[in-house]
Design a protein around this motif. Structure first.
Motif, PDB file in Angstrom:
ATOM      1  N   LEU A   3       0.780  -1.268   0.174  1.00 20.19           N
ATOM      2  CA  LEU A   3      -0.143   0.242   0.070  1.00 20.19           C
ATOM      3  C   LEU A   3       0.722   1.144  -0.008  1.00 20.19           C
ATOM      4  N   ARG A   4       2.146   1.163   0.039  1.00 14.00           N
ATOM      5  CA  ARG A   4       2.937   2.015   0.278  1.00 14.00           C
ATOM      6  C   ARG A   4       2.829   3.069   1.130  1.00 14.00           C
ATOM      7  N   LEU A   5       2.280   2.465   2.521  1.00 23.47           N
ATOM      8  CA  LEU A   5       1.826   3.245   3.853  1.00 23.47           C
ATOM      9  C   LEU A   5       2.870   3.141   4.950  1.00 23.47           C
ATOM     10  N   VAL A   6       3.196   4.200   5.413  1.00 23.98           N
ATOM     11  CA  VAL A   6       4.277   4.444   6.453  1.00 23.98           C
ATOM     12  C   VAL A   6       3.344   5.241   7.476  1.00 23.98           C
ATOM     13  N   GLU A   7       3.347   4.494   8.824  1.00 20.75           N
ATOM     14  CA  GLU A   7       2.653   5.467   9.813  1.00 20.75           C
ATOM     15  C   GLU A   7       3.553   5.346  11.254  1.00 20.75           C
ATOM     16  N   VAL A   8       3.590   6.477  12.067  1.00 21.26           N
ATOM     17  CA  VAL A   8       4.006   6.531  13.249  1.00 21.26           C
ATOM     18  C   VAL A   8       3.122   6.918  14.175  1.00 21.26           C
ATOM     19  N   ASN A   9       2.643   6.088  15.161  1.00 20.53           N
ATOM     20  CA  ASN A   9       1.667   6.192  16.190  1.00 20.53           C
ATOM     21  C   ASN A   9       0.472   6.575  15.410  1.00 20.53           C
ATOM     22  N   GLY A  10       0.168   5.836  14.546  1.00 21.17           N
ATOM     23  CA  GLY A  10      -1.041   6.063  13.659  1.00 21.17           C
ATOM     24  C   GLY A  10      -1.441   7.195  12.843  1.00 21.17           C
ATOM     25  N   GLN A  11      -0.131   8.215  12.582  1.00 22.17           N
ATOM     26  CA  GLN A  11      -0.056   9.290  11.972  1.00 22.17           C
ATOM     27  C   GLN A  11       0.538   8.892  10.698  1.00 22.17           C
ATOM     28  N   PRO A  12      -0.007   9.032   9.309  1.00 18.63           N
ATOM     29  CA  PRO A  12       0.673   8.735   8.108  1.00 18.63           C
ATOM     30  C   PRO A  12       2.004   9.731   8.150  1.00 18.63           C
ATOM     31  N   LEU A  13       3.068   9.261   7.328  1.00 15.47           N
ATOM     32  CA  LEU A  13       4.141   9.720   7.298  1.00 15.47           C
ATOM     33  C   LEU A  13       4.510   9.978   5.811  1.00 15.47           C
ATOM     34  N   HIS A  14       4.808  11.137   5.083  1.00 18.18           N
ATOM     35  CA  HIS A  14       5.500  11.089   3.897  1.00 18.18           C
ATOM     36  C   HIS A  14       6.819  10.836   3.907  1.00 18.18           C
TER      37      HIS A  14
ATOM     38  N   TYR B 104      25.878   9.058   0.709  1.00 20.79           N
ATOM     39  CA  TYR B 104      24.408   9.085   0.181  1.00 20.79           C
ATOM     40  C   TYR B 104      23.677   8.189   1.557  1.00 20.79           C
ATOM     41  N   LEU B 105      24.199   7.132   1.794  1.00 21.38           N
ATOM     42  CA  LEU B 105      23.417   6.268   2.772  1.00 21.38           C
ATOM     43  C   LEU B 105      23.116   7.093   4.349  1.00 21.38           C
ATOM     44  N   ARG B 106      24.305   7.698   4.723  1.00 22.93           N
ATOM     45  CA  ARG B 106      24.470   8.565   5.773  1.00 22.93           C
ATOM     46  C   ARG B 106      23.326   9.538   6.079  1.00 22.93           C
ATOM     47  N   LEU B 107      23.583  10.208   4.720  1.00 23.87           N
ATOM     48  CA  LEU B 107      22.273  11.423   4.481  1.00 23.87           C
ATOM     49  C   LEU B 107      20.982  10.899   4.594  1.00 23.87           C
ATOM     50  N   TYR B 108      20.708   9.821   4.011  1.00 21.75           N
ATOM     51  CA  TYR B 108      19.214   9.576   3.719  1.00 21.75           C
ATOM     52  C   TYR B 108      18.675   8.699   5.064  1.00 21.75           C
ATOM     53  N   MET B 109      19.621   8.023   5.739  1.00 22.74           N
ATOM     54  CA  MET B 109      19.437   7.209   6.923  1.00 22.74           C
ATOM     55  C   MET B 109      18.938   8.449   8.021  1.00 22.74           C
ATOM     56  N   GLY B 110      19.902   9.393   8.019  1.00 21.96           N
ATOM     57  CA  GLY B 110      19.623  10.705   8.909  1.00 21.96           C
ATOM     58  C   GLY B 110      18.262  11.259   8.545  1.00 21.96           C
ATOM     59  N   GLN B 111      17.801  11.354   7.518  1.00 22.88           N
ATOM     60  CA  GLN B 111      16.646  11.920   7.070  1.00 22.88           C
ATOM     61  C   GLN B 111      15.240  11.089   7.586  1.00 22.88           C
ATOM     62  N   LEU B 112      15.660   9.651   7.306  1.00 22.54           N
ATOM     63  CA  LEU B 112      14.731   8.800   7.903  1.00 22.54           C
ATOM     64  C   LEU B 112      14.550   8.704   9.310  1.00 22.54           C
ATOM     65  N   ARG B 113      15.632   8.792  10.015  1.00 20.61           N
ATOM     66  CA  ARG B 113      15.399   8.734  11.332  1.00 20.61           C
ATOM     67  C   ARG B 113      14.778  10.160  12.040  1.00 20.61           C
ATOM     68  N   ALA B 114      14.928  11.153  11.320  1.00 22.39           N
ATOM     69  CA  ALA B 114      14.372  12.359  11.872  1.00 22.39           C
ATOM     70  C   ALA B 114      12.856  12.282  11.622  1.00 22.39           C
ATOM     71  N   LYS B 115      12.533  11.507  10.602  1.00 25.33           N
ATOM     72  CA  LYS B 115      10.954  11.437  10.338  1.00 25.33           C
ATOM     73  C   LYS B 115      10.315  10.259  11.248  1.00 25.33           C
ATOM     74  N   ILE B 116      11.089   9.065  11.475  1.00 25.41           N
ATOM     75  CA  ILE B 116      10.647   8.268  12.102  1.00 25.41           C
ATOM     76  C   ILE B 116      10.914   8.001  13.703  1.00 25.41           C
TER      77      ILE B 116
END
Length: 228
Positions: free
Chosen positions: A142-153, A193-205
């Motif tokens: 479904l390409r769905l990502v949620e954190v504590n019930g809130q959809p994440l872009h 690249y990996l460090r940058l995007y992993m940092g962005q993912l962690r900031a969101k999740i």
């Protein structure tokens, strides 16, 4: 160790789609755009399975089927826009394991690969497509990502990176494998690249990116998505 797939396809768009889709499933994917290139790769590093288009710039794919069968028993899946029954019969008689007519879905391609490998005695369980641990929910279909019930872009690249980790939840995925699967085989040394995007993912999740709950670092090796 990941199973390896050699994709022989000269159409760049289809080749890229198959490469990225198979990589997300955890395969080590190599590509070739011609009969000669495929023969060279097969000689130096035989894969576990071959996915083969027929219309190649330097010959017909059936030539490669004959060449593979002289040396290897690995599964061969033919993908082609050709619909003629006689063509299919000739390829299957030449040694192909299956024939998939274009256009096809990625899901069907993956299922056919699993069947072909199973017939060769290699059991391949479908990769995980759903993840739910302590407030983080991911549904790849479904390409769905949620954190504590809130959809994440997430951006497309962030999603591909997370998806690759979901497919191997609980297991370490090396830096090199992540770079190859998300960005492509030409980017395996681009660790920034990996460090940058992993940092962005962690900031969101993550609630606290400095003390991640989900996206864990395996120092000097890679990353792991917590399984519980």
């Amino acid at each position: 160790m990941s199973l390896s797939v050699l994709v022989v396809e000269d159409d760049r768009e289809i080749r890229t789609l198959m490469q990225s889709s198979l990589a997300v499933e955890g395969f080590d994917v190599r590509t070739a755009v011609s009969v000669s290139e495929a023969k060279a790769l097969l000689q130096h590093s035989p894969p576990d399975v071959v996915v083969l288009d027929l219309g190649l710039p330097d010959g017909d794919g059936i030539e490669l089927v004959h060449a593979v069968r002289k040396r290897h028993s690995l599964p061969i899946l033919v993908v082609s826009a050709r619909h003629q029954e006689a063509q299919k019969i000739a390829l299957l008689d030449a040694g192909a394991d299956d024939y998939l007519t274009k256009p096809f879905s990625v899901g069907e391609l993956l299922a056919r690969i699993r069947v072909a490998l199973r017939h060769r005695g290699t059991a391949l369980a479908p990769a995980s497509t759903q993840y739910a641990v302590a407030g983080l929910k991911v549904d790849l279909n479904l390409r769905l990502v949620e954190v504590n019930g809130q959809p994440l872009h997430l951006t497309p690249t962030e999603f591909k990176l997370l998806a690759r980790l979901v497919r191997s939840a609980g297991r370490v995925v090396t830096h090199r494998q992540l770079l190859a699967d998300v960005w492509g085989p030409d980017f395996t040394e681009h660790t920034h690249y990996l460090r940058l995007y992993m940092g962005q993912l962690r900031a969101k999740i993550e609630a606290d990116p400095a003390e991640p709950r989900y996206l864990l670092t395996e120092a000097g090796v890679g990353y792991r998505l917590a399984a519980e």
